[in-house]
Design a protein around this motif. Structure first.
Motif, short mmCIF file in Angstrom:
data_model
loop_
_atom_site.label_atom_id
_atom_site.label_comp_id
_atom_site.label_asym_id
_atom_site.label_seq_id
_atom_site.Cartn_x
_atom_site.Cartn_y
_atom_site.Cartn_z
N CYS A 80 0.83 -1.21 0.00
CA CYS A 80 0.00 0.00 0.00
C CYS A 80 0.86 1.25 0.00
O CYS A 80 0.64 2.17 -0.80
N LEU A 81 1.84 1.31 0.88
CA LEU A 81 2.73 2.48 0.97
C LEU A 81 3.49 2.69 -0.33
O LEU A 81 3.64 3.82 -0.81
N ALA A 82 3.99 1.60 -0.92
CA ALA A 82 4.72 1.71 -2.18
C ALA A 82 3.80 2.19 -3.31
O ALA A 82 4.19 3.04 -4.12
N GLY A 83 2.60 1.64 -3.35
CA GLY A 83 1.66 2.02 -4.40
C GLY A 83 1.23 3.48 -4.31
O GLY A 83 1.14 4.18 -5.33
N MET A 84 0.96 3.97 -3.10
CA MET A 84 0.56 5.36 -2.94
C MET A 84 1.69 6.30 -3.32
O MET A 84 1.46 7.34 -3.96
N SER A 85 2.91 5.96 -2.92
CA SER A 85 4.06 6.80 -3.27
C SER A 85 4.26 6.83 -4.78
O SER A 85 4.51 7.89 -5.37
N ALA A 86 4.15 5.67 -5.41
CA ALA A 86 4.30 5.59 -6.87
C ALA A 86 3.21 6.42 -7.56
O ALA A 86 3.46 7.07 -8.58
N ALA A 87 2.01 6.39 -7.00
CA ALA A 87 0.91 7.15 -7.59
C ALA A 87 1.21 8.64 -7.61
O ALA A 87 0.94 9.34 -8.60
N PHE A 88 1.77 9.16 -6.51
CA PHE A 88 2.07 10.59 -6.46
C PHE A 88 3.26 10.94 -7.35
O PHE A 88 3.35 12.07 -7.85
N LEU A 89 4.17 10.00 -7.56
CA LEU A 89 5.24 10.25 -8.53
C LEU A 89 4.67 10.30 -9.95
O LEU A 89 5.13 11.10 -10.77
N VAL A 90 3.67 9.46 -10.23
CA VAL A 90 2.99 9.54 -11.53
C VAL A 90 2.32 10.90 -11.68
O VAL A 90 2.41 11.54 -12.74
N LEU A 91 1.64 11.37 -10.62
CA LEU A 91 1.00 12.68 -10.67
C LEU A 91 2.02 13.79 -10.93
O LEU A 91 1.74 14.74 -11.66
N SER A 92 3.21 13.65 -10.34
CA SER A 92 4.23 14.69 -10.51
C SER A 92 4.71 14.81 -11.95
O SER A 92 5.24 15.84 -12.35
N LEU A 93 4.51 13.74 -12.73
CA LEU A 93 4.94 13.73 -14.13
C LEU A 93 3.80 14.04 -15.09
O LEU A 93 4.00 14.06 -16.31
N ALA A 94 2.61 14.27 -14.56
CA ALA A 94 1.42 14.40 -15.40
C ALA A 94 1.46 15.67 -16.26
O ALA A 94 1.75 16.77 -15.76
N ALA A 95 1.17 15.48 -17.54
CA ALA A 95 1.07 16.62 -18.46
C ALA A 95 -0.33 16.71 -19.05
O ALA A 95 -0.60 17.56 -19.90
N SER A 96 -1.21 15.82 -18.62
CA SER A 96 -2.58 15.83 -19.13
C SER A 96 -3.52 15.28 -18.06
O SER A 96 -3.09 14.64 -17.09
N ILE A 97 -4.79 15.48 -18.28
CA ILE A 97 -5.80 14.98 -17.35
C ILE A 97 -5.82 13.45 -17.32
O ILE A 97 -6.16 12.84 -16.32
N TYR A 98 -5.41 12.84 -18.42
CA TYR A 98 -5.43 11.38 -18.49
C TYR A 98 -4.38 10.77 -17.56
O TYR A 98 -4.64 9.78 -16.88
N THR A 99 -3.20 11.39 -17.51
CA THR A 99 -2.16 10.90 -16.60
C THR A 99 -2.57 11.14 -15.16
O THR A 99 -2.31 10.29 -14.28
N ILE A 100 -3.23 12.25 -14.90
CA ILE A 100 -3.72 12.50 -13.55
C ILE A 100 -4.74 11.44 -13.15
O ILE A 100 -4.72 10.93 -12.03
N ALA A 101 -5.62 11.08 -14.07
CA ALA A 101 -6.60 10.03 -13.79
C ALA A 101 -5.92 8.71 -13.45
O ALA A 101 -6.31 8.02 -12.50
N VAL A 102 -4.87 8.37 -14.21
CA VAL A 102 -4.13 7.13 -13.94
C VAL A 102 -3.51 7.18 -12.54
O VAL A 102 -3.60 6.23 -11.77
N GLY A 103 -2.88 8.31 -12.20
CA GLY A 103 -2.26 8.45 -10.89
C GLY A 103 -3.26 8.35 -9.76
O GLY A 103 -3.01 7.68 -8.74
N LEU A 104 -4.43 8.97 -9.92
CA LEU A 104 -5.44 8.95 -8.86
C LEU A 104 -6.04 7.56 -8.68
O LEU A 104 -6.30 7.12 -7.56
N VAL A 105 -6.28 6.87 -9.79
CA VAL A 105 -6.82 5.51 -9.69
C VAL A 105 -5.80 4.60 -9.00
O VAL A 105 -6.16 3.78 -8.15
#
Length: 423
Positions: A80-105
């Motif tokens: 869980c901790l690893a997944g949440m951290s990875a999700a916020f790293l994905v958000l930090s790289l987001a350049a579109s709403i689609y990447t944000i959606a992936v990070g939030l899911v």
């Protein structure tokens, strides 16, 4: 904390996980404000995107509990901790709403397993269960308060993408800590009782275990948690907006240089901070007060507070502040009681499944009050809204009475961990 070494190790591990789940959770709305400006997307569309992240947080609790029974709670919490951290790293790289959606899911899926896994670990590994439930709750409240505070403060100075990456750092450090943590996850279970990972979990076993749970006291506990979730979600979702609309708060003059500061927001944060005290007192009381009796009393208090809220708004700023502080204390004091009730009335080998259903009720079914409460606030009145909220608390009190009255029958059916809990 007056705990033995194993209890302390589990307390530290689960407190870290609980704080970080809510650290990430409550920072997301802060980013939403920035994303609406950054991306050319409407509020309604972004609302759906954010909902995609929050939905798995509640709906994933049941499969999370199943996985905790299958693979063990420690492994699930670290994942869980690893997944949440990875999700916020994905958000930090987001350049579109689609990447944000992936990070939030990704965040929602990862976060969903924490509560069933973490609470299952406390219930089977800790001897001073009430005390650890108390500290565990306090850590969660700390994360709830610190997440948005740190995110909002950093966004004053830094780009949102960098802030998202910085928020992931504590999660990464927690993963390293979790991998090195050592404790006995079944230390509190009687010898000869199987509470370890179920290596042979199957669909038929899941159906059988679920049927056994809902033929016992857990059926009532599930209903208790669901109505508590209705109260909790409804109140905390709309209380900030309600406070902003009160004349006693809206008419306050903000000193020069502090423009933009909203007193209502600080009253709300203060409520969450007072909730830490409620978590601690409630957790300590679970060692002394039987679960059903404690739930009856606390639901009664919550019903009274809901009915008193509208008259209380006439008492001015001081009265509103005291009322909100009292509400925060009791709203969070009740949580260790239903968490302990699950531990008392369910067998150790299905504890992850039990907490999975519990948080499906709390975060999943409980979220229905957001929709219902919004309709009542929009179409009726503030008084009607708080009457609805009070109804949830009264339903919880009645269900807790049923749990208390039927204790002997439920002990035979459910084989709880502590059959004398309501003596």
């Amino acid at each position: 904390m007056g705990l033995n070494a194993n209890d302390r190790a589990i307390a530290g591990f689960t407190m870290t996980g609980h704080a970080l789940v809510h650290w990430f959770e409550t920072s997301i709305p802060i980013f939403l404000v920035v994303w609406l400006t950054e991306f050319d997307v409407g509020v309604a569309t972004f609302g759906i995107v954010v909902a995609l992240g929050y939905a798995p947080f509640g709906l994933g609790a049941l499969p999370g509990g199943i996985l905790a029974d299958r693979y063990g709670p420690k492994r699930l919490v670290v994942t869980c901790l690893a997944g949440m951290s990875a999700a916020f790293l994905v958000l930090s790289l987001a350049a579109s709403i689609y990447t944000i959606a992936v990070g939030l899911v990704l965040w929602g899926v990862a976060a969903s397993v924490y509560h069933p896994a973490g609470l299952a670990l406390i219930s089977t590994g800790v001897s001073e269960r009430g005390t650890v439930f108390a500290w565990h709750g306090i850590a969660g409240n700390a994360g709830i308060a610190l997440g948005p505070f740190v995110a909002a403060t950093l966004l004053i100075f830094l780009e949102w993408s960098l802030v998202a990456a910085i928020l992931a750092v504590p999660g990464i450090l927690a993963v390293l800590y979790g991998l090195s943590a050592e404790f006995d996850p079944t230390a509190a279970v009687d010898d000869g009782v199987d509470a370890g990972p179920d290596e042979a979990l199957s669909l038929s076993a899941l159906v059988s275990d679920s049927r056994a749970l809902f033929a016992s006291a857990f059926a009532i506990i599930f209903a208790v948690v669901a109505v508590e979730g209705l109260y909790y979600r409804g109140m905390l979702t709309y209380l900030p907006e309600i406070l902003h609309g009160l004349d006693a708060i809206g008419g306050l003059a903000v000193p020069a240089g502090l423009e933009g500061i909203e007193p209502a927001d600080y009253i709300y944060v203060g409520l969450l901070v007072v909730g830490m005290g409620g978590q601690y007192v409630g957790g300590k009381l679970t060692d002394r007060v039987p679960p059903a009796r404690g739930l009856i009393g606390l639901f009664a208090v919550l019903a009274v507070l809901a009915l008193a809220f509208v008259p209380g708004t006439e008492l001015g700023l001081v009265g509103i502040t005291v009322l909100c502080g009292t509400f925060g204390f009791f709203l969070f004091a009740i949580q260790p009681f239903y968490q302990n009730a699950v531990a008392v009335y369910t067998p150790p080998d299905t504890r992850g499944l039990s907490y999975g259903y519990t948080y499906l009720g709390e975060f999943g079914l409980g979220s229905a009050s957001i929709a219902v409460g919004g309709v009542v606030l929009g179409e009726a009145s503030l008084t009607a809204f708080f009457a609805l909220i009070a109804t949830f608390a009264l339903a919880g009190a009645l269900l807790s009475v049923a749990l208390l009255v039927g204790r002997d029958r439920f002990v035979d059916a459910g084989h709880p961990a502590d059959a004398n809990a309501d003596d």
